[in-house]
Design an enzyme around this catalytic site. Structure first.
Site, short mmCIF file in Angstrom:
data_model
loop_
_atom_site.label_atom_id
_atom_site.label_comp_id
_atom_site.label_asym_id
_atom_site.label_seq_id
_atom_site.Cartn_x
_atom_site.Cartn_y
_atom_site.Cartn_z
N ASP A 176 0.87 -1.16 0.00
CA ASP A 176 0.00 0.00 0.00
C ASP A 176 0.93 1.23 0.00
O ASP A 176 2.10 1.13 0.40
CB ASP A 176 -0.85 -0.06 1.28
CG ASP A 176 -1.67 1.18 1.49
OD1 ASP A 176 -2.46 1.52 0.60
OD2 ASP A 176 -1.51 1.82 2.55
N ASP A 217 -0.03 5.13 0.79
CA ASP A 217 -0.25 6.08 1.88
C ASP A 217 -0.33 5.36 3.22
O ASP A 217 -1.18 4.50 3.42
CB ASP A 217 -1.58 6.84 1.68
CG ASP A 217 -1.51 7.81 0.51
OD1 ASP A 217 -0.39 8.17 0.11
OD2 ASP A 217 -2.57 8.20 0.01
#
Ligand code: B16
Ligand code: MG
Length: 215
Positions: free
Chosen positions: A8, A10
């Site tokens: 991922d 952020d």
């Protein structure tokens, strides 16, 4: 045997949380809808339009057309992009950089699986533009986390099956997406505190040790 890691963006590779908060706050103030950090926390890993709909749960004004909602999302994104322009290689911590380099040197394929349509711009800002073997992000998906689409596409782009990939996430919606796609998930941040993953880390640098046990 583990062959790849899908990160991922952020909250895992870098933190844009404060910029999301400031940009949504600007839009919410212009619209006159209450918005605070607690609501902002619910937006982690959630797509832009789904985030707007969460913020609008507290909206009590005239009904908003689809076109108006698109305008509001665009207003937020303009403010967000202006803030992202402040980012640079300084926003990639030495810990994350060194860990990524070690994982890559061990022969693993590395990919991004992010809900953000701003993924290419953020990677460019932090100096990781051509670093990853594959990018799957908000620009190539039709369903956002907790749907597994973003991670399944990342695995497909890498040419690997979910069973041989590890997903790294910070948001509960992302962990759910990983598990729904048949991936094992290692967590940092909020998701790790909630012990939502198969592996829950207190630091990103614990990743090579976890990976060793899976190879
Ligand atoms: P954008 P991730 C997510 O990124 C963010 O966590 C979430 O807060 C944001 O709403 C979403 O991207 C969409 O971002 O407006 O830039 O397309 O955590 O999946 O890397
Ligand atoms: Mg995240």
């Amino acid at each position: 045997m583990l062959k790849a890691i899908i990160f991922d963006l952020d909250g895992v590779i870098c933190s844009t949380d404060e910029y999301h908060y400031l940009a949504w706050k600007k839009m919410a103030d212009a619209l006159g809808v209450p918005f605070d950090r607690e609501i902002n926390n619910r937006l982690r890993g959630v797509s832009r339009m789904d985030s707007l709909n969460i913020i609008l749960e507290k909206y009590t004004g005239e009904p908003l057309s689809g076109e108006r909602k698109q305008q509001l999302a665009a207003m937020k994104n303009d403010a967000y992009r202006a803030l992202l322009a402040n980012m640079g290689p300084k926003d990639l911590t030495p810990e994350v950089r060194a860990t990524l380099d070690a994982l890559r040197a061990s022969g693993l394929k590395l990919a991004i699986g992010s809900s953000s349509k701003n993924t290419p711009y953020i990677l460019e800002r932090i100096g990781l533009k051509d670093y990853f073997d594959a990018l799957s992000d908000g620009n190539n998906i039709t369903r956002s986390k907790p749907d597994p689409e973003v991670f399944l596409k990342a695995a497909e782009y890498l040419g690997e099956e979910p069973e041989v990939c590890l997903v790294v996430e910070d948001a509960i919606s992302g962990v759910q997406a990983g598990h729904a796609g048949g991936f094992r998930v290692a967590c940092v941040g909020d998701a790790a505190k909630a012990k939502a993953g198969d592996f829950n880390m207190s630091a990103f640098s614990e990743l090579p040790e976890i990976v060793k046990g899976l190879r």
